[in-house]
Structures are given as structure tokens and as C-alpha cells.
Design a protein around this motif. Structure first.
Motif, PDB file in Angstrom:
ATOM      1  N   SER A   1      13.665  -4.109  40.395  1.00 30.97           N
ATOM      2  CA  SER A   1      14.161  -3.042  41.253  1.00 30.97           C
ATOM      3  C   SER A   1      15.691  -3.108  41.434  1.00 30.97           C
ATOM      4  O   SER A   1      16.245  -4.183  41.642  1.00 30.97           O
ATOM      5  N   HIS A   2      16.337  -2.000  41.280  1.00 30.60           N
ATOM      6  CA  HIS A   2      17.757  -1.861  41.629  1.00 30.60           C
ATOM      7  C   HIS A   2      18.191  -0.409  41.587  1.00 30.60           C
ATOM      8  O   HIS A   2      17.626   0.403  40.867  1.00 30.60           O
ATOM      9  N   GLN A   3      19.199  -0.122  42.388  1.00 31.72           N
ATOM     10  CA  GLN A   3      19.821   1.211  42.398  1.00 31.72           C
ATOM     11  C   GLN A   3      21.316   1.008  42.551  1.00 31.72           C
ATOM     12  O   GLN A   3      21.774   0.351  43.484  1.00 31.72           O
TER      13      GLN A   3
ATOM     14  N   SER B   1      15.884  -9.180  33.023  1.00 28.82           N
ATOM     15  CA  SER B   1      16.898  -8.249  33.501  1.00 28.82           C
ATOM     16  C   SER B   1      18.128  -8.349  32.599  1.00 28.82           C
ATOM     17  O   SER B   1      18.282  -9.323  31.860  1.00 28.82           O
ATOM     18  N   HIS B   2      19.022  -7.381  32.682  1.00 30.31           N
ATOM     19  CA  HIS B   2      20.148  -7.326  31.724  1.00 30.31           C
ATOM     20  C   HIS B   2      21.468  -6.888  32.381  1.00 30.31           C
ATOM     21  O   HIS B   2      22.065  -5.915  31.947  1.00 30.31           O
ATOM     22  N   ILE B   3      21.911  -7.580  33.370  1.00 30.63           N
ATOM     23  CA  ILE B   3      23.094  -7.176  34.143  1.00 30.63           C
ATOM     24  C   ILE B   3      24.394  -7.548  33.394  1.00 30.63           C
ATOM     25  O   ILE B   3      24.511  -8.673  32.903  1.00 30.63           O
TER      26      ILE B   3
ATOM     27  N   ASP C   1      24.341  -2.152  23.446  1.00 31.16           N
ATOM     28  CA  ASP C   1      25.072  -2.501  24.667  1.00 31.16           C
ATOM     29  C   ASP C   1      24.504  -3.758  25.323  1.00 31.16           C
ATOM     30  O   ASP C   1      23.667  -4.455  24.749  1.00 31.16           O
ATOM     31  N   HIS C   2      24.939  -4.014  26.571  1.00 34.37           N
ATOM     32  CA  HIS C   2      24.553  -5.257  27.272  1.00 34.37           C
ATOM     33  C   HIS C   2      23.041  -5.427  27.401  1.00 34.37           C
ATOM     34  O   HIS C   2      22.550  -6.539  27.524  1.00 34.37           O
ATOM     35  N   ALA C   3      22.316  -4.312  27.385  1.00 35.00           N
ATOM     36  CA  ALA C   3      20.859  -4.388  27.571  1.00 35.00           C
ATOM     37  C   ALA C   3      20.170  -5.001  26.353  1.00 35.00           C
ATOM     38  O   ALA C   3      19.038  -5.487  26.447  1.00 35.00           O
TER      39      ALA C   3
ATOM     40  N   VAL D   1      13.714   1.870  37.267  1.00 35.16           N
ATOM     41  CA  VAL D   1      12.769   2.396  36.270  1.00 35.16           C
ATOM     42  C   VAL D   1      12.924   1.711  34.911  1.00 35.16           C
ATOM     43  O   VAL D   1      12.055   1.855  34.048  1.00 35.16           O
ATOM     44  N   GLU D   2      14.001   0.966  34.747  1.00 34.86           N
ATOM     45  CA  GLU D   2      14.134   0.173  33.506  1.00 34.86           C
ATOM     46  C   GLU D   2      12.945  -0.766  33.307  1.00 34.86           C
ATOM     47  O   GLU D   2      12.743  -1.270  32.194  1.00 34.86           O
ATOM     48  N   LEU D   3      12.159  -1.005  34.361  1.00 33.31           N
ATOM     49  CA  LEU D   3      10.993  -1.874  34.160  1.00 33.31           C
ATOM     50  C   LEU D   3       9.985  -1.269  33.179  1.00 33.31           C
ATOM     51  O   LEU D   3       9.039  -1.936  32.747  1.00 33.31           O
TER      52      LEU D   3
ATOM     53  N   TYR E   1      14.746  -1.588  24.972  1.00 39.40           N
ATOM     54  CA  TYR E   1      15.824  -1.596  25.964  1.00 39.40           C
ATOM     55  C   TYR E   1      16.306  -0.169  26.153  1.00 39.40           C
ATOM     56  O   TYR E   1      15.909   0.744  25.411  1.00 39.40           O
ATOM     57  N   ASN E   2      17.157   0.031  27.161  1.00 35.81           N
ATOM     58  CA  ASN E   2      17.745   1.354  27.360  1.00 35.81           C
ATOM     59  C   ASN E   2      19.254   1.257  27.165  1.00 35.81           C
ATOM     60  O   ASN E   2      19.902   0.381  27.729  1.00 35.81           O
ATOM     61  N   ASP E   3      19.761   2.154  26.345  1.00 33.25           N
ATOM     62  CA  ASP E   3      21.206   2.277  26.163  1.00 33.25           C
ATOM     63  C   ASP E   3      21.795   2.957  27.407  1.00 33.25           C
ATOM     64  O   ASP E   3      21.187   3.857  27.978  1.00 33.25           O
ATOM     65  N   HIS E   4      22.994   2.499  27.832  1.00 31.15           N
ATOM     66  CA  HIS E   4      23.596   3.024  29.067  1.00 31.15           C
ATOM     67  C   HIS E   4      24.791   3.923  28.786  1.00 31.15           C
ATOM     68  O   HIS E   4      25.718   4.000  29.585  1.00 31.15           O
ATOM     69  N   GLY E   5      24.860   4.553  27.620  1.00 31.69           N
ATOM     70  CA  GLY E   5      25.972   5.461  27.347  1.00 31.69           C
ATOM     71  C   GLY E   5      26.901   4.956  26.266  1.00 31.69           C
ATOM     72  O   GLY E   5      27.930   5.582  26.001  1.00 31.69           O
TER      73      GLY E   5
HETATM   74 FE    FE Z   1      20.561  -1.486  33.122  1.00 36.34          FE
END
Ligand code: FE
Ligand code: DHB
Length: 282
Positions: free
Chosen positions: A191-193, A11-13, A124-126, A238-240, A56-60
Motif C-alpha cells: 500500500s502507498h499513495q 516493493s520497488h522504491i 525503470d526502477h521497478a 495498485v502496483e500489488l 512490473y509497471n513502467d512509471h513514464g
Molecule cells: Fe512504483
């Protein structure tokens, strides 16, 4: 040829960055999360990979909602982090391996994945925090290749397509004319939202089934549509997909896999956290 020696996922919080900066690894809130990493670091210390290919996914930060590639591969000499607004320290640049970047880009296009190539890319953080978690040293000892998968702006690529991308990346790594050892990494989930009516949603039963599927039946998650995955894991769960890409790559390597270590802990911030390391067998 290059050797694909294993896979990592976590995970990448963003708040992990603050916890590392403040040295909170033994704090009761953080300990069950950070305790997942030393056994994996021990293994990395033994096998000493040279390069990490990071799904990974970039968050903006690098891609905003106005321009959102489905799949993008970095081809820069170094990747700069920048302030994302989470109030966490900005980390020093991560070095790239441009030779592997261009080999991946050429091979993926050849295999009909129409990716975007990026000779300049903020990370980014991810991207930064998982590397810091696996290699806490001041200077990250592995060279990197970022592979960005859109999980932010709909429409998202299907789980089936992401698994296929992972496989293509795995094959590309192993056709790279190099003596170097490579690991693949997937970051995000579980899982997270973060917003909307279901903010705070977590699905432990699904997460555990997903983790088990990575060991015994890696294509299991490809049966689900993106909307089913959002329903089961949350909008950001869905980042999984990144874990699935990592596992797709591993499916092309070696004669089998050995689980090095796995840890699951709820919650850190709004997220069900997981960490996993797998080694390919000769
Ligand atoms: Fe994320
Ligand atoms: C959180 C989780 C994420 O995956 C992310 O990208 C940002 C924040 C969280 O749980 O706070």
C-alpha cells in the motif's frame, strides 16, 4: 521443457537505489528492509535460476501518458536503464532472453492476450532495483524478460485479468522448449499513495491479508475492482497487481508451493514494503 522453479516479489522504491549506492544496508532506517533479502539470496544461490520473467509497471520512462499499453512484453537482446529524475545511479544494461520473449509473445497472443511486443525497451526502477536486490552482483547472473502492466494511466486492467495473464505466462514458460530454470518476479506495492489528499496513505491490515492470501487463497484479491483496490491500497498501491500476476504464474506449476521467506516493513519513503519468495514443489 523449461522449469518454473519459483516466484519473487518486492516493493520497488527509487530511494533503494541511492541506499545501495551509499552502502546503507545496515543503517537503522534501512536495515529492517534490507534484512528481508539475504534468506532469499541464499535460496537463489542454491537453486540458481537462469531466467527471470519480471512483471512490473513502467512509471513514464519507456511509456508515457500519450502511449500506454495495458500489457507489453520485451523482446530485446538487452534492456537499458536511464535517468528517471530521481537522482539515483543509472544501472548497466540487463541481458534479455529473446527466445523466451518470443515464445511468451506467441503463446500469449494464442491465448487471446493482445499484448504489445517491444524490441526496444528502457527499464525503470521497478525493473532494475528488484533485480539488484535479489542479485547484488556487479553483473546480473540471470537473463530477463520484462512484462509491463499498466498501473499508471487509467483505465487499468482488473485484478482478475492480471491473475489470468499471470497464469498464461506460467503455462507459456512451462511449454518453452528449453532446459533452463525460470523464476517469475512481481514488483511494486504494497500500500502507498504518493500524491493527492491521501498522500502517505498506508493500509497494513489489507497488506497483511493480501500477503496471507498469496499463501492460502491466491484468487482472493481478484474479487476487488480497481477502484476498490485504489481505495484499500492507495493510488500507487495498485502496483500489488504485479504480485498477483507472479502468483497466477506459480499457480500453474508444481504440486504445491513452499514459502521461502517473507518480510513486511513500514515505511520506506511513502511505501509499506514487502518481499516474498516462494518455491514450487515437484
Ligand atoms: Fe512504483
Ligand atoms: C515511491 C514508491 C514507488 O512505488 C515508486 O514507484 C516511486 C516512489 C516512494 O514511496 O517514494
Amino acid at each position: 521443457m523449461a522449469q518454473l522453479i519459483g516466484g519473487l516479489a518486492t516493493s520497488h522504491i527509487p530511494s533503494i537505489g541511492g541506499a545501495i549506492a551509499k552502502g546503507l544496508q545496515q543503517d537503522p532506517y534501512w536495515k529492517p528492509f534490507f534484512d528481508g533479502f539475504p534468506p532469499i539470496r541464499d535460496w537463489l544461490g542454491q537453486v540458481r535460476p537462469d531466467v527471470a520473467v519480471v512483471f512490473y509497471n513502467d512509471h513514464g520512462l519507456n511509456f508515457f501518458l500519450d502511449k500506454m499499453p495495458t500489457f507489453a512484453v520485451g523482446a530485446a537482446p538487452e534492456y537499458l536503464n536511464a535517468d528517471e529524475g530521481w537522482g539515483i545511479p543509472t544501472l548497466p544494461p540487463f541481458k534479455g532472453n529473446q527466445d523466451l520473449s518470443w515464445h511468451l509473445i506467441n503463446t500469449l497472443i494464442d491465448k487471446e492476450f493482445d499484448i504489445v511486443s517491444c524490441q526496444e525497451m528502457l527499464v525503470d526502477h521497478a525493473f532494475t532495483l528488484p533485480l539488484k536486490l535479489f542479485w547484488p552482483d556487479e553483473v546480473c547472473p540471470v537473463l530477463t524478460v520484462p512484462v509491463c502492466i499498466n498501473t499508471v494511466q487509467f483505465p487499468l486492467p482488473s485484478a482478475k485479468r492480471v491473475y489470468a495473464l499471470g497464469k498464461a505466462v506460467g503455462e507459456a514458460i512451462q511449454s518453452w522448449d528449453s532446459d533452463l530454470k525460470v523464476v517469475v518476479m512481481g514488483t511494486g506495492g504494497l500500500s502507498h499513495q504518493l500524491d493527492g489528499e491521501r498522500a502517505g496513505f498506508i493500509n497494513k491490515a489489507f497488506d497483511l491479508q493480501f500477503l496471507e492470501s498469496l499463501r492460502s487463497n491466491p484468487e482472493w484479491a481478484t474479487q476487488f475492482s480497481i477502484h476498490e483496490l485504489v481505495e484499500k491500497t492507495g493510488t500507487q498501491g495498485v502496483e500489488l497487481l504485479m504480485w498477483l500476476a507472479m502468483r497466477g504464474a506459480l499457480s500453474t506449476a508444481g504440486s504445491g508451493l513452499r514459502q521461502v521467506h517473507c518480510n513486511y516493513h513500514i515505511p520506506i519513503s511513502n511505501t509499506a514494503t514487502g518481499v516474498l519468495a516462494m518455491e514450487t514443489l515437484d
